[in-house]
Scaffold this motif. Sequence first.
Motif, mmCIF file in Angstrom:
data_model
loop_
_atom_site.group_PDB
_atom_site.id
_atom_site.type_symbol
_atom_site.label_atom_id
_atom_site.label_comp_id
_atom_site.label_asym_id
_atom_site.label_seq_id
_atom_site.Cartn_x
_atom_site.Cartn_y
_atom_site.Cartn_z
ATOM 1 N N ASP A 148 -7.818 16.563 0.498
ATOM 2 C CA ASP A 148 -7.007 16.760 1.705
ATOM 3 C C ASP A 148 -5.640 17.330 1.360
ATOM 4 O O ASP A 148 -5.135 18.227 2.041
ATOM 5 C CB ASP A 148 -6.826 15.442 2.456
ATOM 6 C CG ASP A 148 -8.131 14.955 3.049
ATOM 7 O OD1 ASP A 148 -8.991 15.806 3.336
ATOM 8 O OD2 ASP A 148 -8.273 13.728 3.218
ATOM 9 N N ASP A 194 -0.349 10.472 4.920
ATOM 10 C CA ASP A 194 0.308 9.567 5.875
ATOM 11 C C ASP A 194 1.673 10.128 6.272
ATOM 12 O O ASP A 194 2.070 10.053 7.434
ATOM 13 C CB ASP A 194 0.491 8.171 5.262
ATOM 14 C CG ASP A 194 -0.833 7.473 5.019
ATOM 15 O OD1 ASP A 194 -1.829 7.897 5.627
ATOM 16 O OD2 ASP A 194 -0.867 6.519 4.231
ATOM 17 N N PRO A 223 -2.868 10.312 -1.084
ATOM 18 C CA PRO A 223 -3.142 9.722 0.236
ATOM 19 C C PRO A 223 -1.854 9.415 1.010
ATOM 20 O O PRO A 223 -1.835 9.516 2.237
ATOM 21 C CB PRO A 223 -3.885 8.423 -0.097
ATOM 22 C CG PRO A 223 -4.439 8.633 -1.457
ATOM 23 C CD PRO A 223 -3.444 9.508 -2.161
ATOM 24 N N THR A 274 -8.057 6.713 -5.552
ATOM 25 C CA THR A 274 -8.688 7.986 -5.926
ATOM 26 C C THR A 274 -8.191 8.497 -7.275
ATOM 27 O O THR A 274 -8.927 9.146 -8.008
ATOM 28 C CB THR A 274 -8.410 9.072 -4.863
ATOM 29 O OG1 THR A 274 -7.017 9.074 -4.568
ATOM 30 C CG2 THR A 274 -9.190 8.809 -3.601
ATOM 31 N N GLY A 329 1.131 0.494 0.371
ATOM 32 C CA GLY A 329 0.121 1.525 0.138
ATOM 33 C C GLY A 329 -1.293 1.108 0.482
ATOM 34 O O GLY A 329 -2.179 1.948 0.565
ATOM 35 N N ASP A 380 -2.659 2.237 5.559
ATOM 36 C CA ASP A 380 -2.168 3.548 5.967
ATOM 37 C C ASP A 380 -1.325 3.501 7.242
ATOM 38 O O ASP A 380 -0.303 4.169 7.339
ATOM 39 C CB ASP A 380 -3.343 4.513 6.169
ATOM 40 C CG ASP A 380 -3.935 4.947 4.843
ATOM 41 O OD1 ASP A 380 -3.156 5.374 3.975
ATOM 42 O OD2 ASP A 380 -5.155 4.849 4.668
#
Lengths: 332, 356
Positions: free
Chosen positions: A263, A241, A237, A63, A208, A211
């Motif tokens: 998020d 996690d 991200p 991302t 990475g 997840d």
Amino acid sequence: MTLITPRKLAGIGAAALALALTLAGCSAGGAQDNNAESNNDTGGNGDSGYKIAMITHETPGDTFWDKIRAGANQAAKDTGVQLTYSADPAADKQAQLIQTAIDSKVDGIATTLVTPDALAGSVKAAAAAGIPLVGFNSGIDQYKDLGALMYFGSDENLAGATVGDKLNDGGVKHPLCVIQAAGSVALEARCAGVKSKVAGTENLQVNGADDSSVVSSLQAKLAQDPSIDAIVTLGAPIAMDALKAMDQAGSKAKLVTFDLNQDAAQAIKDGKIEFSVDQQPYVQGYMAVTALYLYLKNGNDIGGGQPVLTGPSIVDQSNIDTILPFTKNNTR
Amino acid sequence: MSTQLKPETTAGAAPSEAGNRVTPHWSNRLLSRPEFGAAVAAGVILIFFLVIAPSFRSAESIFTILYQASTIGIVAVGVGMLMIGGEFDLSAGVMVTTAGLFNALFSYYLGVNLIVGAITSLLFCLAVGFLNGYLVMRTGIPSFLITLGSFFVLQGANLGITKMVSGAVSSPDISEMAGYDVMSAIFAGSFQIGGVTIWNTVIYWFVFVAISGWVLQRTRIGNWIYAVGGNAASARAVGVPVVRVKIGLFMTVSFLAWFVGMHTLYRFNTLQAGNGVGNEFLYIIAAVVGGTLMTGGYGNAIGVAIGAFIFGMTSLGIVYAGWDPNWFRSFLGIMLLAAVLVNIYVKQLSTKRKMG
């Protein structure tokens, strides 16, 4: 097995076509419902005639890089520049891509300088061919030596030290710095920056690209060492996690992250993440293209011989309300 | 078990030989089982970590390891059966991500219930598995190459389509959508026993291993799988439907990849399109460590499960032991090589003793 007969070939063709149609089908369904993409904005006044090549060490599907590209695309639209983008995580292939841009006689090159030694030859070749080159995202210490004109990005060490300072203020003694890509110079530099301020910093490598494996590894680490009082993740991200792992392990550690996504921004608003160190990838992509445009058009030298820092920009509860909508646009 | 004496090239001859079978000593029977070496290796690694890593010694840690092993082990069940059947599937790792992305994007942008999206995703995955098997059987090109092709196709499509549909390279958050509660309870549920969290993937994993073990050892299809892996030509000669068996195996892998894809999506609610790459090798490693022959025709379900468990134990044991994380991969490699060596050693030992 026998050779392929024409009849069999037709069968295979039909099967392949069916797959292609299925793929096309599911994308067409979404296209009509597509919400406004950030780089659909209007702007720009036609074609300025410049061709600029952007070359990065993007890991496909991350991302973070998507935001760099979104920024670069917007800048290309705003300035009427024709932008070509290419990327390869392997240093030798990235060098080859720079060479390809030189060969195709572009007007300017913007590249990440993640592995300065490997890229030095290509960067010098660009200078020799009279093509202006700017560095961005990584290579803050080496860009001048390599002969790049300008630099846009954050100082990873400084960013790490900023995190370390803030953790110190919060009384943290034993932070865990989570490295999601083994052997990355930039990620190691961030953790080193944290460690320079908080001596008890410990690093942990995770995978990475998976997840559930990140969650398990973090959960294991938290179980192994209950004295960990803060977790520093180096990508949005991974922070999500980490929240799951902390929940599982019943850990009360503070969570701090680098970078943002929707998020993570929401988690900052909800108070689950203390703060994020945003290096503003959108700005990195945008400025690299715009700076080349201004240099070509007007001879400008942004930064005046000094690197232009796009971070560390701290995002926490005090400013998240302003920033949250931008994360939804994929621009922050 | 009835098949422990199955020679490496069974070639469909098993039933007719039943009459002249000699029953060897129990120790030889034990040694000749495919999973024996893996079990020994697992025991050694387990004791090793129990000794050096204090935090390894809790029920909680063991279930974290089992969870980690289950996410690899479920797909490895299918990959192991496929390898016994003599084929590879390199597309399994990205297919896990494809399955989740397909479900998320399909449901989100068409506004349909997630359950519908999941079923559509399953059909798509099975279609890819069918295509893999069909192309392998019809062209005679090795499955290594065919599935390498589908690996790249899926990897590219994961990125390209996600970007095209969602405008970003990760799938949208699906946790507010219709059907989420049901799906997340089914695929990413967990429960507590005495303060220990047990993920239902661990239960599913055991169930899949049991089914796979039963199919391989007790059914005609199991005999067919060993036969096509041992020698496809002679299997065909004695009437085994080679094409159907192999295509079925590829579709089994697809189904299990879809299953783990569902778990990943419903546990994390959003997926990054680049994920999953590299996991195909972990599935193959689990199968190989578990005693499956890379040339086909030999192996069993318990062995593959132990292989996945060894992987989970090693990757997390290093963390529990608090070792320098920079050496993570090296430790992992040494552990895996050691496991394979123990495996080969035990197998040689059993062969020698059988001859003597």
